[in-house]
Design a protein around this motif. Structure first.
Motif, PDB file in Angstrom:
ATOM      1  N   VAL A  15       0.696  -1.145  -0.102  1.00 28.92           N
ATOM      2  CA  VAL A  15       0.001   0.045   0.029  1.00 28.92           C
ATOM      3  C   VAL A  15       0.826   1.306   0.025  1.00 28.92           C
ATOM      4  O   VAL A  15       0.717   1.910  -0.907  1.00 28.92           O
ATOM      5  N   VAL A  16       1.852   1.250   1.010  1.00 32.15           N
ATOM      6  CA  VAL A  16       2.595   2.617   0.995  1.00 32.15           C
ATOM      7  C   VAL A  16       3.484   2.740  -0.162  1.00 32.15           C
ATOM      8  O   VAL A  16       3.345   3.960  -0.791  1.00 32.15           O
ATOM      9  N   PHE A  17       4.297   1.739  -0.519  1.00 33.72           N
ATOM     10  CA  PHE A  17       5.058   2.185  -1.637  1.00 33.72           C
ATOM     11  C   PHE A  17       4.385   2.130  -3.006  1.00 33.72           C
ATOM     12  O   PHE A  17       4.857   2.448  -3.911  1.00 33.72           O
ATOM     13  N   GLY A  18       3.250   1.217  -3.038  1.00 31.55           N
ATOM     14  CA  GLY A  18       2.487   1.508  -4.278  1.00 31.55           C
ATOM     15  C   GLY A  18       1.944   3.023  -4.469  1.00 31.55           C
ATOM     16  O   GLY A  18       2.094   3.267  -5.618  1.00 31.55           O
ATOM     17  N   THR A  19       1.349   3.469  -3.425  1.00 36.85           N
ATOM     18  CA  THR A  19       0.885   4.742  -3.523  1.00 36.85           C
ATOM     19  C   THR A  19       1.868   5.832  -3.699  1.00 36.85           C
ATOM     20  O   THR A  19       1.801   6.791  -4.562  1.00 36.85           O
ATOM     21  N   MET A  20       3.053   5.478  -3.191  1.00 34.17           N
ATOM     22  CA  MET A  20       4.076   6.536  -3.389  1.00 34.17           C
ATOM     23  C   MET A  20       4.689   6.519  -4.690  1.00 34.17           C
ATOM     24  O   MET A  20       5.296   7.393  -5.300  1.00 34.17           O
ATOM     25  N   ALA A  77      -5.960  -1.060  13.615  1.00 29.01           N
ATOM     26  CA  ALA A  77      -7.045  -0.623  12.991  1.00 29.01           C
ATOM     27  C   ALA A  77      -7.231   0.762  12.988  1.00 29.01           C
ATOM     28  O   ALA A  77      -7.652   1.603  12.144  1.00 29.01           O
ATOM     29  N   LEU A  78      -7.086   1.618  14.319  1.00 26.43           N
ATOM     30  CA  LEU A  78      -6.717   3.059  14.393  1.00 26.43           C
ATOM     31  C   LEU A  78      -5.834   3.466  13.484  1.00 26.43           C
ATOM     32  O   LEU A  78      -6.297   4.495  12.717  1.00 26.43           O
ATOM     33  N   GLY A  79      -4.763   2.916  13.339  1.00 25.95           N
ATOM     34  CA  GLY A  79      -3.572   3.645  12.657  1.00 25.95           C
ATOM     35  C   GLY A  79      -4.011   3.402  11.236  1.00 25.95           C
ATOM     36  O   GLY A  79      -3.840   4.359  10.332  1.00 25.95           O
ATOM     37  N   LEU A  80      -4.562   2.217  10.672  1.00 30.12           N
ATOM     38  CA  LEU A  80      -5.139   2.163   9.195  1.00 30.12           C
ATOM     39  C   LEU A  80      -5.778   3.307   8.968  1.00 30.12           C
ATOM     40  O   LEU A  80      -5.925   3.870   7.963  1.00 30.12           O
ATOM     41  N   ALA A  81      -7.102   3.469   9.807  1.00 32.60           N
ATOM     42  CA  ALA A  81      -8.003   4.515   9.597  1.00 32.60           C
ATOM     43  C   ALA A  81      -7.400   5.938   9.555  1.00 32.60           C
ATOM     44  O   ALA A  81      -7.725   6.451   8.570  1.00 32.60           O
ATOM     45  N   LEU A  84      -5.576   6.034   6.333  1.00 34.57           N
ATOM     46  CA  LEU A  84      -6.302   6.263   5.049  1.00 34.57           C
ATOM     47  C   LEU A  84      -6.942   7.778   5.176  1.00 34.57           C
ATOM     48  O   LEU A  84      -7.138   8.283   4.065  1.00 34.57           O
ATOM     49  N   LEU A  85      -7.323   8.154   6.190  1.00 34.11           N
ATOM     50  CA  LEU A  85      -7.750   9.427   6.463  1.00 34.11           C
ATOM     51  C   LEU A  85      -6.793  10.427   5.960  1.00 34.11           C
ATOM     52  O   LEU A  85      -7.133  11.411   5.125  1.00 34.11           O
ATOM     53  N   GLY A  86      -5.565  10.379   6.228  1.00 35.00           N
ATOM     54  CA  GLY A  86      -4.370  11.236   5.774  1.00 35.00           C
ATOM     55  C   GLY A  86      -4.355  11.122   4.201  1.00 35.00           C
ATOM     56  O   GLY A  86      -4.214  12.060   3.468  1.00 35.00           O
ATOM     57  N   LYS A  87      -4.375   9.805   3.594  1.00 38.53           N
ATOM     58  CA  LYS A  87      -4.426   9.862   2.226  1.00 38.53           C
ATOM     59  C   LYS A  87      -5.762  10.662   1.633  1.00 38.53           C
ATOM     60  O   LYS A  87      -5.260  11.193   0.681  1.00 38.53           O
ATOM     61  N   ARG A 123      -5.038  25.308   5.299  1.00 37.51           N
ATOM     62  CA  ARG A 123      -3.723  26.046   4.796  1.00 37.51           C
ATOM     63  C   ARG A 123      -3.006  25.250   4.123  1.00 37.51           C
ATOM     64  O   ARG A 123      -2.546  25.466   3.043  1.00 37.51           O
ATOM     65  N   HIS A 124      -2.598  24.046   4.546  1.00 35.87           N
ATOM     66  CA  HIS A 124      -1.599  23.154   4.119  1.00 35.87           C
ATOM     67  C   HIS A 124      -2.104  21.698   4.151  1.00 35.87           C
ATOM     68  O   HIS A 124      -1.685  20.771   4.769  1.00 35.87           O
ATOM     69  N   PRO A 125      -3.245  21.483   3.337  1.00 35.71           N
ATOM     70  CA  PRO A 125      -3.758  20.060   3.417  1.00 35.71           C
ATOM     71  C   PRO A 125      -3.026  19.074   2.961  1.00 35.71           C
ATOM     72  O   PRO A 125      -2.926  17.674   3.484  1.00 35.71           O
ATOM     73  N   ASN A 126      -2.116  19.208   2.143  1.00 33.96           N
ATOM     74  CA  ASN A 126      -1.078  18.148   1.796  1.00 33.96           C
ATOM     75  C   ASN A 126      -0.254  17.627   2.834  1.00 33.96           C
ATOM     76  O   ASN A 126      -0.232  16.404   3.070  1.00 33.96           O
ATOM     77  N   TYR A 127       0.243  18.727   3.578  1.00 30.05           N
ATOM     78  CA  TYR A 127       1.099  18.046   4.715  1.00 30.05           C
ATOM     79  C   TYR A 127       0.387  17.698   5.938  1.00 30.05           C
ATOM     80  O   TYR A 127       0.762  16.927   6.578  1.00 30.05           O
ATOM     81  N   VAL A 128      -0.707  18.108   5.965  1.00 29.79           N
ATOM     82  CA  VAL A 128      -1.985  17.523   7.005  1.00 29.79           C
ATOM     83  C   VAL A 128      -2.031  16.187   6.788  1.00 29.79           C
ATOM     84  O   VAL A 128      -1.878  15.036   7.553  1.00 29.79           O
ATOM     85  N   GLY A 129      -2.346  15.886   5.648  1.00 29.96           N
ATOM     86  CA  GLY A 129      -2.537  14.518   4.952  1.00 29.96           C
ATOM     87  C   GLY A 129      -1.289  13.645   5.385  1.00 29.96           C
ATOM     88  O   GLY A 129      -1.444  12.552   5.599  1.00 29.96           O
ATOM     89  N   VAL A 130      -0.128  14.068   4.932  1.00 32.14           N
ATOM     90  CA  VAL A 130       1.298  13.445   5.322  1.00 32.14           C
ATOM     91  C   VAL A 130       1.282  12.873   6.664  1.00 32.14           C
ATOM     92  O   VAL A 130       1.966  12.159   7.029  1.00 32.14           O
ATOM     93  N   GLY A 131       1.017  14.160   7.449  1.00 33.22           N
ATOM     94  CA  GLY A 131       1.223  13.826   8.890  1.00 33.22           C
ATOM     95  C   GLY A 131       0.203  12.683   9.240  1.00 33.22           C
ATOM     96  O   GLY A 131       0.731  11.977  10.239  1.00 33.22           O
ATOM     97  N   GLY A 132      -1.024  12.691   8.726  1.00 34.45           N
ATOM     98  CA  GLY A 132      -2.005  11.450   9.042  1.00 34.45           C
ATOM     99  C   GLY A 132      -1.270  10.209   8.610  1.00 34.45           C
ATOM    100  O   GLY A 132      -1.356   9.017   9.115  1.00 34.45           O
ATOM    101  N   GLU A 133      -0.565  10.305   7.413  1.00 34.33           N
ATOM    102  CA  GLU A 133       0.076   9.099   6.976  1.00 34.33           C
ATOM    103  C   GLU A 133       1.113   8.340   7.885  1.00 34.33           C
ATOM    104  O   GLU A 133       1.286   7.280   8.271  1.00 34.33           O
ATOM    105  N   VAL A 134       1.782   9.541   8.464  1.00 29.57           N
ATOM    106  CA  VAL A 134       2.794   9.164   9.391  1.00 29.57           C
ATOM    107  C   VAL A 134       2.565   8.444  10.509  1.00 29.57           C
ATOM    108  O   VAL A 134       2.996   7.598  11.032  1.00 29.57           O
ATOM    109  N   VAL A 135       1.812   9.290  11.220  1.00 28.17           N
ATOM    110  CA  VAL A 135       1.034   8.829  12.575  1.00 28.17           C
ATOM    111  C   VAL A 135       0.366   7.492  12.209  1.00 28.17           C
ATOM    112  O   VAL A 135       0.382   6.589  13.036  1.00 28.17           O
TER     113      VAL A 135
END
Length: 175
Positions: A15-20, A77-81, A84-87, A123-135
């Motif tokens: 999932v991670v490296f495919g989307t990357m 399960a929480l982490g996957l959610a 996916l929300l970050g994505k 203001r910076h949704p791309n980076y908010v999303g990346v933060g969600g991916e990392v956490v």
């Protein structure tokens, strides 16, 4: 499907490296379009760190998950959610920016700042999303050591990058 020691780290890797890979391809196409339209590449020392830290951080977290025997349970399960929300947030930013989204900071002369779509809310949704991916990946892989290191390290890189972008776009005072 059995919850073996390799299952979740293997799924996360795909999932991670495919989307990357898909994101890298799209960024590359968009960069060519932007440069053809007269965009300039902003000097960005954070970019070289991002190029290494982003994939390396995910790999380290996934390896810790494998080492710890990550299995499906509440934290996963929480982490996957969260992942996916970050994505979803990141892809909303990508969709809103269209060809203006890229990995590099490129400034298109006379183009107005994007303030529609998710940019009307964040203001910076791309980076908010990346933060969600990392956490999210850290929780999904149950990787407290590399997850924390990845989040803190990449968080500092993102803050650095945001300052560079805002200066380039005229949103922050120049030092």
């Amino acid at each position: 499907m059995t919850d073996g020691p390799l299952l979740w780290p293997l799924i996360a890797t795909v999932v991670v490296f495919g989307t990357m890979a898909g994101e890298a391809s799209r960024a590359s196409v968009n960069e060519r379009v932007l440069l053809a339209r007269g965009a300039t590449i902003v000097p960005d020392p954070s970019f070289r760190w991002m190029r290494v830290a982003y994939p390396t951080g995910f790999l380290a977290v996934i390896l810790e998950g494998w080492w710890r025997g990550a299995h499906w349970q509440g934290w996963a399960a929480l982490g996957l959610a969260i992942y996916l929300l970050g994505k979803a947030v990141k892809y909303a930013a990508i969709a809103t920016l269209g060809t203006r989204w890229s990995f590099r900071v490129l400034v298109l002369p006379a183009a107005p700042l994007v303030s529609r779509g998710i940019y009307a809310v964040l203001r910076h949704p791309n980076y908010v999303g990346v933060g969600g991916e990392v956490v999210g990946i850290a929780l999904w892989m149950q990787a407290p050591i590399t997850g924390t290191l990845f989040a803190v390290t990449f968080g500092f890189i993102l803050l650095w990058r945001i300052r560079i972008e805002e200066r380039a776009l005229g949103l922050a005072p120049r030092a």
